[in-house]
Write an enzyme that holds these catalytic residues in place. Structure first.
Site, short mmCIF file in Angstrom:
data_model
loop_
_atom_site.label_atom_id
_atom_site.label_comp_id
_atom_site.label_asym_id
_atom_site.label_seq_id
_atom_site.Cartn_x
_atom_site.Cartn_y
_atom_site.Cartn_z
N ASP A 251 -52.46 61.13 39.56
CA ASP A 251 -51.33 60.24 39.33
C ASP A 251 -50.09 60.68 40.09
O ASP A 251 -50.02 61.79 40.63
CB ASP A 251 -51.00 60.19 37.83
CG ASP A 251 -52.00 59.36 37.04
OD1 ASP A 251 -52.75 58.61 37.66
OD2 ASP A 251 -52.02 59.49 35.80
N LYS A 273 -48.91 55.22 39.62
CA LYS A 273 -48.28 53.97 39.20
C LYS A 273 -46.78 54.19 39.03
O LYS A 273 -46.34 55.17 38.41
CB LYS A 273 -48.88 53.49 37.88
CG LYS A 273 -50.34 53.09 37.98
CD LYS A 273 -50.82 52.40 36.72
CE LYS A 273 -51.01 53.35 35.55
NZ LYS A 273 -52.19 54.20 35.71
N ALA A 335 -44.94 66.19 27.98
CA ALA A 335 -43.58 66.29 28.50
C ALA A 335 -42.57 66.62 27.41
O ALA A 335 -41.62 67.38 27.64
CB ALA A 335 -43.21 64.99 29.20
N MET A 386 -40.53 57.67 29.56
CA MET A 386 -40.38 56.56 30.50
C MET A 386 -39.21 55.65 30.12
O MET A 386 -39.30 54.43 30.21
CB MET A 386 -41.68 55.75 30.59
CG MET A 386 -42.87 56.56 31.02
SD MET A 386 -44.43 55.69 30.83
CE MET A 386 -44.63 55.69 29.04
#
Length: 479
Positions: A251, A273, A335, A386
């Site tokens: 990724d 992505k 994360a 995100m």
């Protein structure tokens, strides 16, 4: 090669240890582990050594006196471990005269054998020696091997030993047997053992033996979490699987330094992505993994963070399961945990937050329509993944649903890497701070009272560290 490497069988054999201190303790422990019957000669014993002998009353003997010349007789191996060089030299002289293997602590010249640094995965044993030149280096090399060799490697060896005769009957040709074991020990069978699923491993081995060509045409997929960015946060299992993959499917959030740790001969396929820009749609990634595995390849699916926390790993292995593709999942440091730790922000703290909630700032349909009332509850930490482009919406909705506008908030940019920056503000001020700083993904947003601990607890000082107070007037470094 100055010394001949050898593994000696000491099962039920008499061995002599002269000395009763800490060094004698270590040597006696090793002898007992090998099944030897050690006799200790020393006027006094270290208290830990006394406790050790009490655990093996039928396997050990202690003679509380000084060493005498006749003590050498009848022993298969001798170790001199006193703090008296004269006594040690005499023990070595007598042992060498009788051609009895002898090791003298801190006296390489007097030794007829030296003790290596050992990686013990019984029945697999790996001995590392520098010939006495640098015992510290030998220990460092052993520690590196410890990280590379699975703890269940010994169990794998035990199972293969159990099946040796069965495989020999199945393959009369020695070359066929060799080929069978080479393919089997590189494939899913071995990984099942390493993962602790021994019953499934035995079932697979039995199936391989009944196949016409005794080989499997289907490979395996390793779904591996690469962590938040710092290569040192990879797990041992992740590193091992990365180094044996035939192809790497990775990724955008996988750091280059981590990707370089994968097998250099492996094919690399990028499927990253970004918002409204997908190199390969998710359905295409799922199909790609199935296709590669059906070609017999070992496929490393490398994902940033943890594959099961906003990583869509569940969708991918659903497809693998539906197609009968063997797979295993290796969790990574997510994360939230990694970035919070490197920013000095504990996610929970008994004085500030008794719960922690993970939320996504980017839903499937592109909206941020979350359960704001639940996220606005007091005495909890909320972590948004995100959420960079939606930071204004996040701040507005939390305030609208009851979170104080003065609630401490942090946005961590490129967390755990050398480019990490921590932007500290409140729900009311954080969106403007982000605008001023031209922040770019990947980022993580933390909202909660625990953020105020950053000033006291931050410990990570990357090369490009920018403090929160400097943030608003400091341009972002060029990549």
């Amino acid at each position: 090669m100055k010394r001949y490497p050898i593994f000696m069988c000491l099962e039920q054999r008499p061995c002599l240890v002269v000395g009763g201190g800490k060094v004698a303790l270590r040597k006696t422990e090793s002898l007992l582990q090998s099944g030897a019957r050690p006799t200790l000669i020393a006027p006094e014993l270290d208290s830990e050594l006394v406790n050790l002998l009490q655990q093996y009353p039928n396997q050990t003997t202690w003679q509380p006196r000084e060493f005498q010349d006749q003590d050498i007789a009848g022993h298969s191996l001798v170790i001199a471990a006193t703090n008296n060089p004269t006594v040690n030299a005499r023990v070595a002289e007598l042992a060498n005269a009788r051609q009895v293997p002898v090791n003298v602590v801190d006296n390489q010249a007097a030794c007829s054998f030296i003790l290596p640094s050992v990686v013990d995965r019984s029945p697999v044993m790996i001995a590392v020696s520098t010939g006495g030149a640098s015992p510290v280096l030998a220990r460092q090399l052993r520690m590196k091997l410890e990280t590379m060799i699975p703890s269940s490697c010994g169990q794998l060896a035990a199972i293969t030993e159990e099946y040796r005769e069965i495989v020999k009957q199945r393959f009369a040709d020695p070359e066929q047997r060799k080929q069978f074991w080479e393919q089997t020990l590189r494939g899913p069978f071995a990984e099942l053992v390493y993962a602790g699923n021994v019953s499934a491993a035995r079932h697979m081995l039995n199936e391989l033996l009944t196949q016409a060509d005794a080989t499997s045409s289907v490979g395996e997929v390793y779904l591996v979490g690469a962590g938040p960015g710092d290569p040192d946060l990879l797990t041992f299992r992740a590193l091992r699987l990365m180094q044996q993959a035939d192809v790497v499917v990775y990724d955008r959030l996988v750091a280059k330094s981590i990707l370089e740790m994968a097998s250099q001969t492996a094919e690399r396929i990028y499927v990253g992505k970004e918002k409204s820009k997908h190199a390969v749609p998710q359905e295409g990634i799922n199909a790609l993994l199935v296709r590669l595995a059906k070609q017999g390849k070992r496929v490393l699916r490398l994902k940033g963070g943890d594959p099961f926390i906003f990583g869509r790993g569940g969708e991918e292995i659903e497809t693998l399961a539906e197609n009968g593709i063997p797979f295993q999942v290796v969790p990574g440091i997510t994360a939230a945990s990694g970035c919070a730790s490197y920013a000095g922000i504990p996610l929970t703290h008994r004085d500030y937050a008794q719960s922690c909630t993970f939320a996504t700032g980017h839903l499937k349909d592109g909206t941020i329509d979350l359960d704001w009332e639940k996220l606005a509850q007091p005495r909890q930490t909320v972590v948004f993944y995100m959420g960079l482009t939606g930071i204004e919406v996040i701040s507005r909705e939390l305030i609208k649903h009851g979170t104080p506008s003065t609630m401490p908030a942090a946005l961590i940019e490129q967390g755990t890497t050398r480019n990490q920056r921590v932007h500290i503000g409140t729900l009311a001020t954080l969106p403007e701070l982000v605008k001023q700083g031209s922040v770019r993904a990947p980022t993580l947003t933390i909202v909660g009272e625990v953020v105020q601990l950053h000033e006291k607890l931050h410990w990570y000082q990357p090369e490009r560290h920018v403090t929160a107070s400097e943030f608003s007037r400091t341009p972002k470094p060029q990549e």
